[in-house]
Design an enzyme around this catalytic site. Structure first.
Site, PDB file in Angstrom:
ATOM      1  N   ASP A  77      -4.140   5.528   1.175  1.00  0.00           N
ATOM      2  CA  ASP A  77      -2.814   5.223   0.649  1.00  0.00           C
ATOM      3  C   ASP A  77      -2.714   5.762  -0.776  1.00  0.00           C
ATOM      4  O   ASP A  77      -3.706   5.754  -1.516  1.00  0.00           O
ATOM      5  CB  ASP A  77      -2.547   3.715   0.650  1.00  0.00           C
ATOM      6  CG  ASP A  77      -1.081   3.420   0.382  1.00  0.00           C
ATOM      7  OD1 ASP A  77      -0.273   3.569   1.324  1.00  0.00           O
ATOM      8  OD2 ASP A  77      -0.728   3.091  -0.763  1.00  0.00           O
ATOM      9  N   THR A  78      -1.532   6.242  -1.119  1.00  0.00           N
ATOM     10  CA  THR A  78      -1.286   6.775  -2.460  1.00  0.00           C
ATOM     11  C   THR A  78      -0.084   6.074  -3.082  1.00  0.00           C
ATOM     12  O   THR A  78       0.935   5.873  -2.416  1.00  0.00           O
ATOM     13  CB  THR A  78      -0.998   8.302  -2.404  1.00  0.00           C
ATOM     14  OG1 THR A  78      -2.127   8.966  -1.843  1.00  0.00           O
ATOM     15  CG2 THR A  78      -0.718   8.871  -3.782  1.00  0.00           C
TER      16      THR A  78
END
Length: 195
Positions: A77-78
Site C-alpha cells: 500500500d502507498t
C-alpha cells in the site's frame, strides 16, 4: 540470481496496479496475480508510515488459510503524507484538483509498505521518499487531472506522468517507491527470505 533462488517458490502478487506488475516483470520475477476484495480503511489515529503498514498487512489477511507452503504472498500500500494528513486516491476530478493544489510548491512524503507472507512467517518493509513540487498553476493542475485522470493514484498524481516531468523539483529517496513499489527493498527482502 534471485530468480534462480526462487525456483522452488511461487510468488503471488496481490495487486491490480499495472505499475507494480511491470516492476515485477522488470525484476525478472515469475509471479501470479491473485486479487481479493479488501475495504481499504484504517483506524483514524494512525499517522504516516503506520497507515500503509496497516493496510498492506490488512490486504494479506484476505488470503488467510489459502496459501500453500511454497507460496510467498506480496501485498502493498502507498500513501502520500502531507501536513499531517494522508492523501489517498482521489474519488473525483474535484478531489484530485484539491490534492494537487495543496501539494503545489511544497514537500510531501510518499510512503509504501510491502508485506511478504508465507504459511510460517510475515515480514513488512516500509520506504519513505520526500518529493518537492514546484508551484503549479490552476491551468496546469486542471490539464493534468482532465487528461490523465489520476484517480487510481495516491495523492492524485503519478510521477511517471506529464506532471512528474514538469512539476517535480527535488526527490530524496527511491524513485520507484514514488511510482508505487520500492523495488530495491522488494529484491533485498525476497533474497533474505529464500536465503
Amino acid at each position: 540470481m534471485l530468480q534462480e533462488r526462487l525456483k522452488d517458490y511461487a510468488l503471488i502478487l496481490a495487486s491490480g496496479s499495472p505499475r507494480r506488475q511491470q516492476f515485477f516483470r522488470e525484476l525478472g520475477l515469475d509471479f501470479e496475480i491473485r486479487l481479493r476484495p479488501v475495504e481499504e480503511k484504517h483506524p483514524a489515529q494512525l499517522k504516516g508510515p503506520e497507515i500503509p503498514y496497516y493496510l498492506a498487512q490488512l490486504k494479506a489477511t484476505a488470503f488467510n488459510g489459502e496459501l500453500k507452503p511454497n507460496e510467498i504472498l506480496i501485498t502493498s500500500d502507498t500513501v502520500v503524507w502531507h501536513n499531517e494528513k494522508s492523501l489517498a486516491k482521489p474519488v473525483n476530478t474535484a478531489a484530485a484538483f484539491a490534492m494537487l493544489k495543496t501539494l503545489s510548491g511544497d514537500w510531501h512524503e510518499v510512503i509504501t509498505s510491502v508485506c511478504f507472507t508465507t504459511t510460517s512467517k510475515q515480514r513488512i518493509v516500509t520506504e519513505t521518499t520526500r518529493v518537492k513540487f514546484k508551484k503549479l498553476t490552476d491551468e496546469e493542475i486542471q490539464f493534468y487531472v482532465n487528461t490523465y485522470e489520476p484517480f487510481d493514484k495516491a495523492g492524485g498524481y503519478g510521477i511517471q506522468d506529464w506532471i512528474g516531468l514538469i512539476a517535480i523539483k527535488k526527490i530524496k529517496g527511491s524513485y520507484t517507491n514514488v511510482v508505487g513499489l520500492p523495488t530495491h527493498l522488494v529484491y533485498k527482502t525476497l533474497t533474505d527470505m529464500v536465503g
